[in-house]
Design a protein around this motif. Structure first.
Motif, PDB file in Angstrom:
ATOM      1  N   ASP A 218       8.146   3.729 -14.917  1.00  0.00           N
ATOM      2  CA  ASP A 218       8.627   4.417 -15.384  1.00  0.00           C
ATOM      3  C   ASP A 218       8.203   6.217 -15.636  1.00  0.00           C
ATOM      4  O   ASP A 218       8.231   5.524 -16.999  1.00  0.00           O
ATOM      5  CB  ASP A 218       9.613   3.808 -15.323  1.00  0.00           C
ATOM      6  N   GLU A 219       8.817   6.953 -15.426  1.00  0.00           N
ATOM      7  CA  GLU A 219       8.157   8.522 -15.835  1.00  0.00           C
ATOM      8  C   GLU A 219       7.246   8.693 -16.353  1.00  0.00           C
ATOM      9  O   GLU A 219       7.159   8.829 -17.615  1.00  0.00           O
ATOM     10  CB  GLU A 219       9.564   8.767 -17.122  1.00  0.00           C
ATOM     11  N   PRO A 220       5.993   8.046 -15.598  1.00  0.00           N
ATOM     12  CA  PRO A 220       4.682   8.264 -16.505  1.00  0.00           C
ATOM     13  C   PRO A 220       4.170   9.717 -16.571  1.00  0.00           C
ATOM     14  O   PRO A 220       3.615   9.832 -18.007  1.00  0.00           O
ATOM     15  CB  PRO A 220       3.260   7.715 -15.203  1.00  0.00           C
TER      16      PRO A 220
ATOM     17  N   GLY B 212      -5.729   0.341  -2.568  1.00  0.00           N
ATOM     18  CA  GLY B 212      -4.236  -0.464  -1.639  1.00  0.00           C
ATOM     19  C   GLY B 212      -2.960  -0.802  -2.327  1.00  0.00           C
ATOM     20  O   GLY B 212      -2.496  -1.992  -1.659  1.00  0.00           O
ATOM     21  N   THR B 213      -3.386  -0.138  -3.585  1.00  0.00           N
ATOM     22  CA  THR B 213      -2.183  -1.145  -4.117  1.00  0.00           C
ATOM     23  C   THR B 213      -1.100  -0.620  -4.253  1.00  0.00           C
ATOM     24  O   THR B 213      -0.649   0.924  -3.601  1.00  0.00           O
ATOM     25  CB  THR B 213      -2.406  -0.310  -5.980  1.00  0.00           C
ATOM     26  N   THR B 214      -0.016  -0.803  -4.277  1.00  0.00           N
ATOM     27  CA  THR B 214       1.259  -0.813  -4.133  1.00  0.00           C
ATOM     28  C   THR B 214       2.005  -0.138  -4.914  1.00  0.00           C
ATOM     29  O   THR B 214       1.715  -0.882  -6.017  1.00  0.00           O
ATOM     30  CB  THR B 214       2.728  -1.569  -4.083  1.00  0.00           C
ATOM     31  N   ILE B 215       2.877   1.204  -5.164  1.00  0.00           N
ATOM     32  CA  ILE B 215       2.965   1.764  -6.838  1.00  0.00           C
ATOM     33  C   ILE B 215       4.252   2.354  -6.520  1.00  0.00           C
ATOM     34  O   ILE B 215       4.958   3.161  -4.985  1.00  0.00           O
ATOM     35  CB  ILE B 215       1.856   3.520  -6.946  1.00  0.00           C
ATOM     36  N   ILE B 216       5.617   2.434  -7.000  1.00  0.00           N
ATOM     37  CA  ILE B 216       6.961   2.366  -7.414  1.00  0.00           C
ATOM     38  C   ILE B 216       7.156   3.483  -8.139  1.00  0.00           C
ATOM     39  O   ILE B 216       6.750   2.404  -9.944  1.00  0.00           O
ATOM     40  CB  ILE B 216       7.385   1.088  -6.754  1.00  0.00           C
ATOM     41  N   MET B 217       7.552   4.384  -8.066  1.00  0.00           N
ATOM     42  CA  MET B 217       8.091   5.467  -9.473  1.00  0.00           C
ATOM     43  C   MET B 217       9.196   5.941  -9.157  1.00  0.00           C
ATOM     44  O   MET B 217       9.126   7.011  -8.768  1.00  0.00           O
ATOM     45  CB  MET B 217       6.245   6.379  -9.020  1.00  0.00           C
ATOM     46  N   VAL B 218       9.324   5.983 -10.980  1.00  0.00           N
ATOM     47  CA  VAL B 218      10.734   6.269 -11.140  1.00  0.00           C
ATOM     48  C   VAL B 218      10.320   7.413 -12.126  1.00  0.00           C
ATOM     49  O   VAL B 218       9.326   7.670 -12.958  1.00  0.00           O
ATOM     50  CB  VAL B 218      11.582   5.507 -12.289  1.00  0.00           C
ATOM     51  N   THR B 219      10.697   9.022 -11.402  1.00  0.00           N
ATOM     52  CA  THR B 219      10.155  10.476 -12.084  1.00  0.00           C
ATOM     53  C   THR B 219      11.857  10.783 -11.589  1.00  0.00           C
ATOM     54  O   THR B 219      12.871  11.424 -10.850  1.00  0.00           O
ATOM     55  CB  THR B 219       9.622  10.322 -10.955  1.00  0.00           C
TER      56      THR B 219
ATOM     57  N   GLY C 286       1.161  -1.687   0.222  1.00  0.00           N
ATOM     58  CA  GLY C 286      -0.285  -0.232  -0.585  1.00  0.00           C
ATOM     59  C   GLY C 286       0.908   1.444   0.067  1.00  0.00           C
ATOM     60  O   GLY C 286       0.013   2.200  -0.133  1.00  0.00           O
ATOM     61  N   GLU C 287       2.164   1.382   0.131  1.00  0.00           N
ATOM     62  CA  GLU C 287       2.737   1.782  -0.255  1.00  0.00           C
ATOM     63  C   GLU C 287       2.803   3.239  -1.779  1.00  0.00           C
ATOM     64  O   GLU C 287       3.100   2.293  -2.054  1.00  0.00           O
ATOM     65  CB  GLU C 287       4.592   2.484   0.760  1.00  0.00           C
ATOM     66  N   PHE C 288       3.271   4.178  -1.444  1.00  0.00           N
ATOM     67  CA  PHE C 288       3.654   5.493  -3.338  1.00  0.00           C
ATOM     68  C   PHE C 288       4.237   5.562  -2.839  1.00  0.00           C
ATOM     69  O   PHE C 288       4.967   6.979  -2.328  1.00  0.00           O
ATOM     70  CB  PHE C 288       2.179   5.934  -2.857  1.00  0.00           C
ATOM     71  N   ILE C 289       5.386   5.310  -3.321  1.00  0.00           N
ATOM     72  CA  ILE C 289       7.646   4.945  -3.404  1.00  0.00           C
ATOM     73  C   ILE C 289       7.620   5.732  -5.442  1.00  0.00           C
ATOM     74  O   ILE C 289       7.427   5.022  -5.954  1.00  0.00           O
ATOM     75  CB  ILE C 289       7.590   4.272  -2.502  1.00  0.00           C
ATOM     76  N   ALA C 290       8.153   7.307  -4.520  1.00  0.00           N
ATOM     77  CA  ALA C 290       9.189   7.552  -5.522  1.00  0.00           C
ATOM     78  C   ALA C 290      10.933   7.460  -5.439  1.00  0.00           C
ATOM     79  O   ALA C 290      11.039   7.076  -4.520  1.00  0.00           O
ATOM     80  CB  ALA C 290       9.116   9.430  -5.412  1.00  0.00           C
ATOM     81  N   VAL C 291      11.058   6.965  -6.632  1.00  0.00           N
ATOM     82  CA  VAL C 291      12.742   6.751  -6.658  1.00  0.00           C
ATOM     83  C   VAL C 291      13.914   7.703  -7.348  1.00  0.00           C
ATOM     84  O   VAL C 291      12.798   8.052  -9.235  1.00  0.00           O
ATOM     85  CB  VAL C 291      12.880   5.471  -7.719  1.00  0.00           C
TER      86      VAL C 291
END
Length: 259
Positions: free
Chosen positions: A170-172, A196-203, A35-40
């Motif tokens: 990836d850079e959405p 509650g979807t976990t999202i990992i986003m490169v930006t 359930g986390e929303f994380i940016a990298v």
């Protein structure tokens, strides 16, 4: 409520062999909770996309351990990996990659047709999801008839239709104007909060990162820093800018303002 780790990397190193050996990640530890929303974030060449490729099981580590949704990708065959990806992961890219010969509806439903779901269930999921994505009125259009924001929302629909546990982005918002980018980020936040979807986003975009719960910064394939969101998005955004200025690399932050 106890949250479980859904992604865990321990001491992960990724080396690409070639004329010149390239160490893309070096002994990186990383974990994501359900359930986390994380940016990298990090400069170009810092290992962000490599990290995403490892979490997505498209690539395997040279050294170290990876667990995604309780599974160690290295223990699976190619066929098992493909099935695991299709069942557990959703992908959203900067290059939207819609199939030009298919309509919006056909693009979104594609993962379900691969899984052979009953038609009735497909229709229910399409109706529910396209309502949330504000796509119901354009289901018959083809990708070349869509705006950038509509195309990216269609791609997000395709990533969500099979109800994945993790979305990897990836850079959405990389190719979108500011309004479409904000719509996409608000949509990802809504999905994260309601499903509650976990999202990992490169930006590269500090505004995009300010929508997240946490930002991981990497440099030269190694952990650099991480920060957690504040009560106010404005102060979180400012702290992201502060770390980026320490990080170096090509970040033109002079004109960035939170809308």
């Amino acid at each position: 409520m106890t949250l479980n780790k859904i992604v865990e990397l321990k001491e992960v190193t990724k080396i690409y062999e070639g004329k010149v050996m390239h160490r893309a990640l070096n002994r990186l530890d990383f974990e994501a909770m359900e359930g986390e929303f994380i940016a990298v974030m990090g400069p170009s060449g810092s290992g962000k996309t490599t990290l995403l490729n490892l979490i997505s099981t498209i690539d395997l580590p040279t050294y170290g351990q990876i667990s995604v949704s309780g599974v160690e990708p290295e223990l699976l065959s190619q066929n098992e990996l493909a099935l695991f990806r299709r069942r557990n992961l959703g992908f959203v890219f900067q290059d939207i990659n819609l199939l030009q010969m298919l309509t919006v509806e056909e693009n979104i439903v594609l993962p379900l047709t691969l899984d052979g779901l009953p038609l009735e269930e497909m229709e229910e999921r399409i109706a529910e999801l396209t309502g949330k994505l504000d796509l119901s009125k354009i289901l018959e259009r083809r990708p070349d008839e869509l705006s950038g924001g509509q195309a990216q929302r269609t791609a997000i629909g395709r990533a969500l239709i099979h109800k994945p546990k993790i979305i990897l982005a990836d850079e959405p918002t990389g190719n979108l104007d500011s309004k479409s980018a904000r719509d996409v980020l608000e949509l990802l936040s809504f999905i994260n909060e309601t499903e509650g979807t976990t999202i990992i986003m490169v930006t590269h975009d500090p505004i995009a990162a300010s929508y997240c719960d946490r930002v991981l910064f990497i440099k030269d394939g190694e952990f650099f820093n991480e920060i957690y969101k504040d009560e106010r998005r404005q102060t979180f955004f400012q702290r992201i800018l502060n770390v980026l200025s320490l990080l170096g690399g090509h970040h033109d932050l002079s004109s960035v303002r939170l809308p």
